[in-house]
Design an enzyme around this catalytic site. Structure first.
Site, PDB file in Angstrom:
ATOM      1  N   HIS A  98       8.161 -28.631   9.505  1.00 21.35           N
ATOM      2  CA  HIS A  98       7.366 -28.721   7.835  1.00 21.35           C
ATOM      3  C   HIS A  98       6.274 -28.418   7.983  1.00 21.35           C
ATOM      4  O   HIS A  98       5.399 -29.047   9.135  1.00 21.35           O
ATOM      5  CB  HIS A  98       8.467 -30.325   7.224  1.00 21.35           C
ATOM      6  N   GLU A 170       9.356 -21.733   4.926  1.00 19.62           N
ATOM      7  CA  GLU A 170       8.835 -22.054   3.583  1.00 19.62           C
ATOM      8  C   GLU A 170       7.618 -21.267   3.556  1.00 19.62           C
ATOM      9  O   GLU A 170       6.262 -21.900   4.534  1.00 19.62           O
ATOM     10  CB  GLU A 170       8.851 -23.630   3.279  1.00 19.62           C
TER      11      GLU A 170
END
Length: 252
Positions: A98, A170
């Protein structure tokens, strides 16, 4: 055939009561609306609540994922959690890479490669995040960055492991900002990621790997984003913390 996947990444949010009540309310909704086989829903709570969360969802279609692992099995790594610890409480899915882990904990591609190795050793399914910064996009390096991230991590593994991966694109400049990439930008990047998997592992893998979008998805824009070709669902941050918003996203 690729299934739609919705992942709630709660990050460092929700206490014991908030976590358990949310999951129970979500299960009630899934049962009432008969959302059993239409899509996969994954909740990723904080470490202290993984065990109770996993107990609550037993016998249901809901899934639980951890937000990280360390690449060692044990040792003097204060505050870290190992894959073997998670496996011992029945966790089978993890989020790795992430953008916030890269930003705040300086996770490099080399570190992520070692974490993937450890996750695969314990037979985890891995939600792997990739994405570019605003500077990298503005300087037209975003495709090269994505290619490099995959080549230095997932693409080092043989074909037999690829079914363990879910990809989450992302754009780092959109995380938690309220900004999302334009539909055409999302479309082009998801097409490119799928092309890279086709080039590396063949058309069958490319057609079947799920590629999610993550980057300020909310209850208002989710339907439009999910309608973009090659977007197989979403990795949801802030909008997954409120059950009403998250239910709207699921229905989208």
């Amino acid at each position: 055939m690729r299934k739609k996947i919705i992942i709630a990444n709660w990050k460092m949010n929700h206490d014991f009561y908030e976590t358990t009540s949310f999951i129970r309310n979500l299960l009630k909704f899934i049962f009432e609306r008969k959302i059993y086989h239409k899509k996969k829903i994954i909740i990723s709570p904080s470490f202290p609540f993984l065990h109770i969360s996993n107990q609550i969802i037993q016998g249901t279609t809901l899934n639980i994922a951890a937000q990280n692992i360390h690449y060692m099995d044990n040792g003097s790594y204060t505050g870290e959690v190992s894959a073997s610890m998670l496996k011992s409480i029945g966790i089978q899915k993890i989020i790795l890479g992430h953008s916030e882990r890269k930003k705040y904990f300086i996770e490099t591609n080399d570190i992520l490669f070692k974490k993937i190795q450890k996750g695969l050793q314990y037979n985890f399914d891995i939600i792997f995040c990739i994405g570019e910064t605003l500077i990298e996009r503005e300087t037209k390096k975003h495709f090269l960055i994505i290619k490099k991230q995959l080549e230095e991590t997932i693409f080092k593994f043989s074909l037999k492991y690829i079914h363990h991966f879910i990809i989450a694109y992302e754009p780092i400049w959109a995380i938690g900002t309220g900004n999302t990439a334009y539909p055409e930008e999302i479309k082009k990047m998801h097409e490119y990621i799928r092309f890279l998997f086709k080039k590396k592992y063949g058309e069958n893998i490319s057609n079947n790997i799920s590629i999610l979008y993550g980057g300020s998805i909310n209850d208002i824009n989710a339907k439009n984003i999910f309608s973009i070709n090659n977007v197989d669902g979403g990795l949801i941050g802030n909008a997954s913390l409120k059950i009403e918003k998250f239910l709207t996203i699921i229905q989208s």
